[in-house]
Structure formats: C-alpha cells, structure tokens
Design an enzyme around this catalytic site. Sequence first.
Site, PDB file in Angstrom:
ATOM      1  N   CYS A   1      -7.537 -27.401   7.630  1.00 37.48           N
ATOM      2  CA  CYS A   1      -6.307 -26.684   7.988  1.00 37.48           C
ATOM      3  C   CYS A   1      -5.434 -27.538   8.896  1.00 37.48           C
ATOM      4  O   CYS A   1      -5.895 -28.496   9.514  1.00 37.48           O
ATOM      5  CB  CYS A   1      -6.628 -25.345   8.638  1.00 37.48           C
ATOM      6  SG  CYS A   1      -6.989 -25.415  10.408  1.00 37.48           S
TER       7      CYS A   1
ATOM      8  N   ASP B   1      -7.877  -7.353   0.852  1.00 36.23           N
ATOM      9  CA  ASP B   1      -6.868  -7.621   1.876  1.00 36.23           C
ATOM     10  C   ASP B   1      -7.439  -7.163   3.192  1.00 36.23           C
ATOM     11  O   ASP B   1      -8.290  -6.261   3.228  1.00 36.23           O
ATOM     12  CB  ASP B   1      -5.576  -6.832   1.620  1.00 36.23           C
ATOM     13  CG  ASP B   1      -5.700  -5.413   2.170  1.00 36.23           C
ATOM     14  OD1 ASP B   1      -6.370  -4.585   1.517  1.00 36.23           O
ATOM     15  OD2 ASP B   1      -5.171  -5.139   3.265  1.00 36.23           O
TER      16      ASP B   1
ATOM     17  N   HIS C   1      -5.624 -21.326  11.060  1.00 38.13           N
ATOM     18  CA  HIS C   1      -7.037 -21.668  10.854  1.00 38.13           C
ATOM     19  C   HIS C   1      -7.800 -20.530  10.191  1.00 38.13           C
ATOM     20  O   HIS C   1      -8.518 -20.735   9.209  1.00 38.13           O
ATOM     21  CB  HIS C   1      -7.715 -22.038  12.179  1.00 38.13           C
ATOM     22  CG  HIS C   1      -9.183 -22.236  12.023  1.00 38.13           C
ATOM     23  ND1 HIS C   1      -9.733 -23.404  11.540  1.00 38.13           N
ATOM     24  CD2 HIS C   1     -10.233 -21.394  12.209  1.00 38.13           C
ATOM     25  CE1 HIS C   1     -11.038 -23.284  11.448  1.00 38.13           C
ATOM     26  NE2 HIS C   1     -11.380 -22.070  11.857  1.00 38.13           N
TER      27      HIS C   1
ATOM     28  N   CYS D   1      -6.817 -27.810  12.535  1.00 38.89           N
ATOM     29  CA  CYS D   1      -7.971 -28.691  12.729  1.00 38.89           C
ATOM     30  C   CYS D   1      -7.628 -30.151  12.468  1.00 38.89           C
ATOM     31  O   CYS D   1      -8.251 -31.045  13.035  1.00 38.89           O
ATOM     32  CB  CYS D   1      -9.133 -28.240  11.841  1.00 38.89           C
ATOM     33  SG  CYS D   1      -9.901 -26.719  12.468  1.00 38.89           S
TER      34      CYS D   1
ATOM     35  N   ASP E   1       0.855  -1.186   0.000  1.00 39.13           N
ATOM     36  CA  ASP E   1       0.000   0.000   0.000  1.00 39.13           C
ATOM     37  C   ASP E   1       0.894   1.240   0.000  1.00 39.13           C
ATOM     38  O   ASP E   1       2.121   1.133   0.025  1.00 39.13           O
ATOM     39  CB  ASP E   1      -0.962  -0.031   1.179  1.00 39.13           C
ATOM     40  CG  ASP E   1      -0.223   0.011   2.503  1.00 39.13           C
ATOM     41  OD1 ASP E   1       1.008   0.185   2.502  1.00 39.13           O
ATOM     42  OD2 ASP E   1      -0.875  -0.134   3.547  1.00 39.13           O
TER      43      ASP E   1
ATOM     44  N   CYS F   1     -12.915 -29.020   8.695  1.00 35.57           N
ATOM     45  CA  CYS F   1     -11.909 -28.050   8.227  1.00 35.57           C
ATOM     46  C   CYS F   1     -10.606 -28.786   7.899  1.00 35.57           C
ATOM     47  O   CYS F   1     -10.176 -29.672   8.637  1.00 35.57           O
ATOM     48  CB  CYS F   1     -11.666 -26.982   9.283  1.00 35.57           C
ATOM     49  SG  CYS F   1     -10.325 -25.846   8.864  1.00 35.57           S
TER      50      CYS F   1
END
Lengths: 399, 399
Positions: free
Chosen positions: A305, A265, A334, A308, A93, A303
């Site tokens: 991830c 974002d 996660h 998890c 940015d 999930c």
Amino acid sequence: MTFEFTLLHTDADSRGRLGRIVTPHGEIATPAFAPVGTQATVKALDPRDLRELGAELILANTYHLYLRPGADVVAEMGGLHRFMGWDGPILTDSGGFQVFSLAENRKFTDEGVLFRSHIDGSQHLFTPELVVRVQEQLGADIIMCLDECAEPHDRAYNEQALARTHAWAGRCRSAQTRTDQALFGIVQGGIFPDLRRQSAGFLVGLDFPGYAIGGLSVGETKEQMYAMLDITMPLLPAAKPRYLMGVGAPEDLLEGVARGVDLFDCVLPTRLARNAALFTRQGRLNIRNLRFERDPGPIEAGCGCYTCRHFSRAYVRHLFKAGEMLASRLATLHNLHFLLQLMRDIRAAIAAGRFSAFRDEFLANYPIIPHEVRVTNREKRRRRNKARATSKGRRGKGD
Amino acid sequence: MTFEFTLLHTDADSRGRLGRIVTPHGEIATPAFAPVGTQATVKALDPRDLRELGAELILANTYHLYLRPGADVVAEMGGLHRFMGWDGPILTDSGGFQVFSLAENRKFTDEGVLFRSHIDGSQHLFTPELVVRVQEQLGADIIMCLDECAEPHDRAYNEQALARTHAWAGRCRSAQTRTDQALFGIVQGGIFPDLRRQSAGFLVGLDFPGYAIGGLSVGETKEQMYAMLDITMPLLPAAKPRYLMGVGAPEDLLEGVARGVDLFDCVLPTRLARNAALFTRQGRLNIRNLRFERDPGPIEAGCGCYTCRHFSRAYVRHLFKAGEMLASRLATLHNLHFLLQLMRDIRAAIAAGRFSAFRDEFLANYPIIPHEVRVTNREKRRRRNKARATSKGRRGKGD
C-alpha cells in the site's frame, strides 16, 4: 449495459465461487469487498485513491444521503456517481439498517418505518416505495429492498419483522421504475434456521437479480452467523450473486466466501483506521502504542500500500498523536488495501484450486477478537452514536 | 549539492526578481510560496499531493517537532525528509514565532527564551545554540536563526528584542556545525524604519546565505508592512534570497514580489481551506453558503486543480456540512493550487516583462479583507489557541 452475473468457477473443497458482475458502471470480480462511503465519500479518501486501491464497488447509505444533502440534490447534480466523482459501480442500501441502528423514536408499521433524524430530530417515514424512489434518484447500480432488521435473538420480533420484510420486498419490486438498477432482496430471520429458510424461499420466489443476507453481524456469535450462512446459501440460486451485508472482519470474509458469499461491505476497515487500529496478517496493531515511537519499519512488512511503501510506523504514530488528518488517510489506505488484497488473494486461491489451504493458513496466523470484546465495543459505539444524535449531530459521523 | 541562489532576471518596472535556489534536495524557482507542514505534514495532504501541486519548498515548525515527536526521534528515523516522505526542499523556522504566539509563560532573557509547552505545560528553554542543534537534527535545507518577535507597535520592546535577535543571530552562526544547511538571518524591528534599517545592516554584516523579514503580518496594517519592505529590501544584497515570513494573502504575495521578496510561507491557504473559505480570482467564497447547495460548477471556473476538475461546489459544500475529512482535503488542494498557480503566473509575468500589468489586473478583481476584520479574526484565533493550550492540547492543532 445492464446488470449481469456470471458464475465462473466453484471451488471443489468449499462453496467458494469465482464470478463476475457486470453493471452499467463497470465490472466487479467476485468475491468482492465494497468499501463504505456513508455520506458519498469513503472517509478520508478521494475517488482516485479508491481506484488505485483496486476497489471495484463502493457502498453509500440511502438513510444518510436522504437526510443530507437530500436525494433531490444528488439527482439534480447528475446522480451519485457524478456527485461524488466515482464512475465505478455503486451499491446503496435501503436505509433500514441505519434506522435500526441510528435513528431515534423509530416505529415500524406495515406501511413503513417512522423515525426521527439523528441529525436534527426531524420526522420521516420510510416506505418501500419511498426508499426505491430515493435510490432511483441516487442512481446506484445495485439497490436494496427496505427491510426490518430485528434483534437477532428475539424470536417473536423476528417473526413479525420477517413478515413485514417480505411484504416490503414485493412492494419494492413493484415500485421499481428504472430498468438499469439491480434490486436485491434481503434475507432476514435472526438466528433462527426455519425463519432463514422461510425467508430465502419466499424471496427466491420473487426472482430478484441478487440476494442479500441481512441481520447478521449485529450481536450474534460468529458461530451463529456461520450457521445461518450454512443454512441460507444452498437455498439461493447459484446463478445469482449473494451479498453478506455489513461484514468485513478478515476471518468473516474467508468464512463467508467458503460458504458461497460473493459480495461484502463493512465500515470496519475505515472505522478501525480512524481509531489507529491497523490490519496485519498477524492481527491488528494499535499504532498509537509507545513501542512504535521509533519504529522505522512499515505497518506491515511486504505490504504494497501507499502508506507502507512511503512511511514508517513512527511517522504514522506521530500523526495520530498529533491529531493530524493524514493519520486517518494513511491508516485508511492501509486497512482498505489489506482487505482488498485479501479478496484478490482469495480469488487467486479459488482459481488455483487452493482456497481451503489459503484459508487455513491465514486463520492460523490471524488472532480473532473474542465475542465478548466485540459485543462490548458495539455497545460503546451505540452509546456514542446516541450521544452524538442527542447533541443533534453537529458532526457528520454515523458509521 | 549545497545551497546556491542565482538571480536570473530583475523586473524593469518593479523590484520583482526571478531566481533559482539550489538545495541538496532540489531546486526552487523563485519567487516561490512554501506550503506549511507544521507537524511534518501539510494538513490533509500527503507528499504526492504536494508534488502534483507543484510545491517546490515546504516549511515545518521546529517548535512543534521539538515538542512532538522530538527532534531525536526525527533524526533517528533518518531526518525530516525521510520521516515525512518528502524528498524536496524543506525550510524549518526557529520556533521563535511559535513561542511568541502559542507557548505559555514565555520569558525572554539574553540566554534564550523559557516557555511552557502548549501541549502538556512542560517547561523548555530555547537558546540560539539549541534551536540550531534541533534544526540540524531535523535536517531541513534552509534553517532559521532564533529571533524575538515583538509586538510591532511597541518601540521600547522592539529595541530590546532587536538587540537580542542580533546577538542570537551571531550565536546561531557560530553554533552551526552542518555545512549542507543554509542558515538565514531574520530582520526584525517592528514598524520602525530606523530599527529595520539597523537590523538589515547588522545582519548583512554577518553575511548569511539568505535573509528573512520577520515580525510582519502580526497586527500591523498592510500599508505598514509594505512600507517596511520598501525600506528593508534595498538594504539586502541582491545576490541573496529574501524570505518574507508568514505572509500568504494573494495581494501580499504580489506586493511582496513587487518589492523584491523571493520566498513566502503561510498557513493561510490551508487554514482557510479547513474553514471552508476558498480562494478565487474574484476573492474568497465560503463554500458552506446555502447558495452553493445545488451549484454544479467548480469552485472556480477554469481552475486546473484536482478538486475543480472533478467536483462541484454542491459536493464540496455537502462534505463540509457533513463534517467529512474529504472536505478539508479538497479545499486544501484548491487553495494551495490557487497560490502556487499565482506564483507560476507571477514568474511568467516577470519573465515576459509584464509583471506590473499582471499585478494591477489581479488586484483590480480581488477584494481585500479590511484591516479591522483581519485584526478581529487574529484575536479570535489567538483566544482559540489559548483555550486549546489550556485544555492541554488534546488535539494537535497549532497553526
């Protein structure tokens, strides 16, 4: 390889789009969500984690890196990609928003914005020319024009800020010397339809390779934000990517995509994670809650991830209660997986022509944080940031 | 698979040994160093990191886990291995040392030790029977007897503590109900050769599957520590593993191995890492130092760790200066790799019959922290821990 955007498919029932961005550091399937690595690191993760999460674009903050370690240090170390060990696409940015939200004693003039560092109180002047030069030193694939983010409800201030933002956009365009970075213009205008229209029109005239929508998710209601997108999006060229800055709540990703946004974002998933607030399709849960003390299940059933697949709610709760760093790491993995998987699901739904059904179904299950609660939380955060700034930034927080 | 130790080879020039421990959760090549996961996590790392580092044994602290989240919670979640997602061998200590170093208002009696939690001031009584039961609930592969760690120079106190430690060792042996855990006895006796001899003799009579040497690296000089090892080691049966508790400085690993130690554990590499102190074969460096601001090289040239393969000193320094969690993670990965690689090198050197040469060469390059500095640092740390305890342990630190 220079910057290129290809629009692959447009949804029949919404303004949703499927696309592909090509950058010198790889491709980005859009719509995409970019995790934020404020200080050249996505907090608590390393670049390998980001790869495994499927992140295709990350964001870093010019304001922070300019102040510490300094753009010249990053440049001397081979640029941001090499410095932080991330060889995929990066967006920086312009620093305008951080000056608005973090810096002290800021003073906007036509020349630029004078401010004091939240770290050590030192004085700095950001001009359009300087932020382009700094971003060229950092070397991201996508860079942003300096803009003035105004309080969204203040008409007079928005008019004035918009004039400046437009003048600065032209100066940024002229200041650019590298040809391998895509410089995006930023549409401003608060919650005022005519100003948003004026801004989109002006910036499109400058023919940027991409357009950001700034000044949203800064205190207005969600309805106001969606209304501004409804007004702005149709005015932007279909062949260029659109980036909604600082937006990352699951419902906003869906609503943004439905209105034609290609990039997002936000620090939300990573900041929430460090505060033990974890995304599930049924809404957020706070893993510190006593009811998880002996809960052997994963944060969210099904999930995929790392967290998890390997750990129980009871363990993650224990880590938070014990103040262990691994708590932030597992929670961040996660939450980012949740949003990146949501984007993958959104892209698949658009491709299959069932995006609207997907959106309705998701939103039917997902409780949205009320506007008043969000405003209160933002206010608390701002006060905390100010307090940190006053203590001269002993800690490196800032998102 | 139950516990088994095989002595594979003894060095010709020293008491150094090569061995293999088999546990229900896998094998450990000895001599080995065990990273410490005080609160069921090796700070800043996850279990996959530990696997990739080549760790074959990790340690967790009974005192901490008993207080938080509670041994019953860990048991209900399937035991420590499952709870923390580490399926390799685990060793739990008895909590005796933490009571000595962390707890408040501790009072030793023949029955056990009464103390107040450093977290919330609550009162608890550790008896030999209780710490065995707690360790059976946690379910580590190697568990320890409750012992009383005394100030190493206080003769009268050491005599009294030793009598208690011996009585407790017998009670721990009797209290054991699980047959799949190896209970080690702990040799105490401060810096007094006759007490060390007496302790080794007494414990060997109880025929434990392994023996720990406790009460060292707690304020005595290195020469005194090595002297105690010289006295104790020959009295322990060659067919049983020997574990030097709480020792992890590189020079002490070499000197310990040379005297016949098979296992080590220490928070040193992980704690130093979080304080920006990084191991190299030429000694420690503090990565916060300004001289690393623009240093593009790795922490140590030739190092194979994740950090050194991907990041510059300049980047790691930046992360520390910016207060980023990734700083601790990258530094911890490096320091643990350093010690685990040192152990691999030591094992290879013993196997090749060149251990003494390896030790001499390493020590010739590695500057040792002077005794006075170590004593001062320990005192500072103790005061910090006390201050934390007084503030009722809002943070989960404790190693």
